[in-house]
Design an enzyme around this catalytic site. Sequence first.
Site, PDB file in Angstrom:
ATOM      1  N   GLU A 157      88.285  20.913  50.064  1.00 16.98           N
ATOM      2  CA  GLU A 157      88.083  21.903  49.000  1.00 16.98           C
ATOM      3  C   GLU A 157      86.619  21.952  48.560  1.00 16.98           C
ATOM      4  O   GLU A 157      86.123  22.992  48.134  1.00 16.98           O
ATOM      5  CB  GLU A 157      89.017  21.574  47.822  1.00 16.98           C
ATOM      6  CG  GLU A 157      89.116  22.644  46.751  1.00 16.98           C
ATOM      7  CD  GLU A 157      89.852  23.911  47.177  1.00 16.98           C
ATOM      8  OE1 GLU A 157      90.350  23.969  48.317  1.00 16.98           O
ATOM      9  OE2 GLU A 157      89.903  24.850  46.365  1.00 16.98           O
TER      10      GLU A 157
ATOM     11  N   HIS B 251      86.225  26.601  54.140  1.00 12.34           N
ATOM     12  CA  HIS B 251      87.177  25.660  54.755  1.00 12.34           C
ATOM     13  C   HIS B 251      87.014  25.662  56.277  1.00 12.34           C
ATOM     14  O   HIS B 251      86.992  24.618  56.923  1.00 12.34           O
ATOM     15  CB  HIS B 251      88.622  26.076  54.435  1.00 12.34           C
ATOM     16  CG  HIS B 251      89.105  25.646  53.083  1.00 12.34           C
ATOM     17  ND1 HIS B 251      89.123  24.334  52.675  1.00 12.34           N
ATOM     18  CD2 HIS B 251      89.626  26.352  52.047  1.00 12.34           C
ATOM     19  CE1 HIS B 251      89.632  24.256  51.445  1.00 12.34           C
ATOM     20  NE2 HIS B 251      89.937  25.467  51.036  1.00 12.34           N
TER      21      HIS B 251
ATOM     22  N   HIS C 154      85.681  31.692  50.250  1.00  5.79           N
ATOM     23  CA  HIS C 154      86.358  30.394  50.076  1.00  5.79           C
ATOM     24  C   HIS C 154      86.957  29.903  51.408  1.00  5.79           C
ATOM     25  O   HIS C 154      86.703  28.775  51.834  1.00  5.79           O
ATOM     26  CB  HIS C 154      87.459  30.561  49.022  1.00  5.79           C
ATOM     27  CG  HIS C 154      88.214  29.309  48.711  1.00  5.79           C
ATOM     28  ND1 HIS C 154      87.907  28.510  47.627  1.00  5.79           N
ATOM     29  CD2 HIS C 154      89.250  28.691  49.338  1.00  5.79           C
ATOM     30  CE1 HIS C 154      88.727  27.473  47.616  1.00  5.79           C
ATOM     31  NE2 HIS C 154      89.565  27.556  48.634  1.00  5.79           N
ATOM     32  N   GLU C 155      87.711  30.767  52.058  1.00 10.12           N
ATOM     33  CA  GLU C 155      88.391  30.337  53.290  1.00 10.12           C
ATOM     34  C   GLU C 155      87.397  30.082  54.426  1.00 10.12           C
ATOM     35  O   GLU C 155      87.613  29.187  55.253  1.00 10.12           O
ATOM     36  CB  GLU C 155      89.464  31.354  53.711  1.00 10.12           C
ATOM     37  CG  GLU C 155      90.582  31.584  52.687  1.00 10.12           C
ATOM     38  CD  GLU C 155      91.271  30.313  52.219  1.00 10.12           C
ATOM     39  OE1 GLU C 155      91.283  29.304  52.949  1.00 10.12           O
ATOM     40  OE2 GLU C 155      91.800  30.328  51.078  1.00 10.12           O
TER      41      GLU C 155
HETATM   42 ZN    ZN Z   1      90.842  25.966  49.203  1.00  8.88          ZN
END
Ligand code: ZN
Length: 507
Positions: free
Chosen positions: A301, A275, A271-272
């Site tokens: 997101e 980003h 997830h990170e």
């Molecule tokens: Zn996030």
Amino acid sequence: MKKTATSSEKVKILLKRLQEASHLSAAAALLHWDELVSMPPQAAEARSKVIGHISGLVHQAALGLDSDGLLTELHEALDEGKIKGKNAVIVKDTWKSISRQKKLPESLIKEISEVTSKAQHVWTVARKNNEFKLFQPYLEKLVVLRRREAELVGCEGSLYNALLDHYEPEMTAEVLAEVFGDLKDFLVPFIKKIKKAKPLISPAKTTGHFPIEKQKEFNRMIAAEMGYDFGSGLLAESAHPMSSKIHAHDVRITTRYREEDLFYSIFSTIHEVGHALYEQGQPQEYSGTPLGEAVSLGIHESQSRLWEINLGLSRPFWTYFYPKLQKTFPAPFSKISLDQFYATINQVQPSLIRTEADEVTYHLHIILRFEIEKGLIEGTVEVKDLPKIWRKKVKDYLGIEVPSDREGVLQDVHWAGGLMGYFPTYTLGTLYAAQFYSSMAKQIVDLPKKVAQGNLSVVREWLKAHIHTYGRQYSAEQLAKRISKEKLNSRYLKDHLQTKFSEIYCL
Ligand code: ZN
């Protein structure tokens, strides 16, 4: 400034000022990063003063952009149609952000910051003691302050729009109510069906003992395969996983390791990194200006969720990574097949805590928070009624009882932190991700096969070419239309969930 300067020369001056001002934000970001990752506990009070002081300077620097009327002149030229293309984006975006800041008196900003700081402290105690009444007066104060802020900023339609616009420019409560409403109408009966169904393949037991050092190595390997540039970033640890842009060449991420639970660190890292790739993929020469910044939190997101959900929870992704996982952690994975692993990471189970929710039930957690905070700002919901409203919504949407406020209305720090209008960006991100992924899968020939072979650069390059490279040149809505020929809607996410979980649960 020379009177004879042309608009494009003036934009160049503005760009230079923006980049200079961004050095201060970079310093604040680095101090904040350090605060969350490696600062000694005794330094907390002094650090908060330093960050507070620098934040004040950031605010002054922003207002200083127009101290000689440069921005006002450029804005007039923009209105007269004399500025076009990228320059128009820079002027329009900077004007909007400065106008918002100008409308808010320093006394209000200071009051919000002070009440927030106390509220967060009280929230920690209230959550620990399961005592909503303790937190209630602080939340009431914060709602009053945010309402005042919204009134000063001004907006059309719901008062909530003034707050939402800060995180998700141009999005409105009215559009959200429609898109989220659609999604909710699909999810509530869909989850009921899943609850009654049996998965085609039974999930496996995957808890065990996973040495942190080995986990770190595995997470670094995934991040590198995804294309995260370790030369311009680093992977550290913090209580809550995060990504933090200090500068275009310094985009850091954190994860958190639990020795018994391997999935926690892996999916946080994916997830990170999503980003971070967004930040690393933006035009470096425009760093610190609207052309080198994220469009919105929802689009940010979408980049993390596309990697985490559309890829990280998919079969092709693990076709490539699972043999590596089995090799690194033979117990228990050498005895678990890929199909069983896939069934395990994709279990659906309504639960109380948002951050632990699966990809299907997660959105109902967000939708109920959106409905509540919109009601608070519009004045149709009162803080004192929140525990009761929370219980009812969780029962109605997820079919489960909330045993305590600690596992209910007190679970998230967001409202204590004064964040209102922020929650929707989580689900917006997943909606955009589904919409973008659908177009990507049509445009990249044999995408699943390529992913299964570990060719993740096709994904990264596609995202860079269609999204990252534009900075804020296009709004979220324009991006959606450019990429999928449609405005934001819930169809893509519904289709994705329907197809994927009908197979897993034999619906
Ligand atoms: Zn996030």
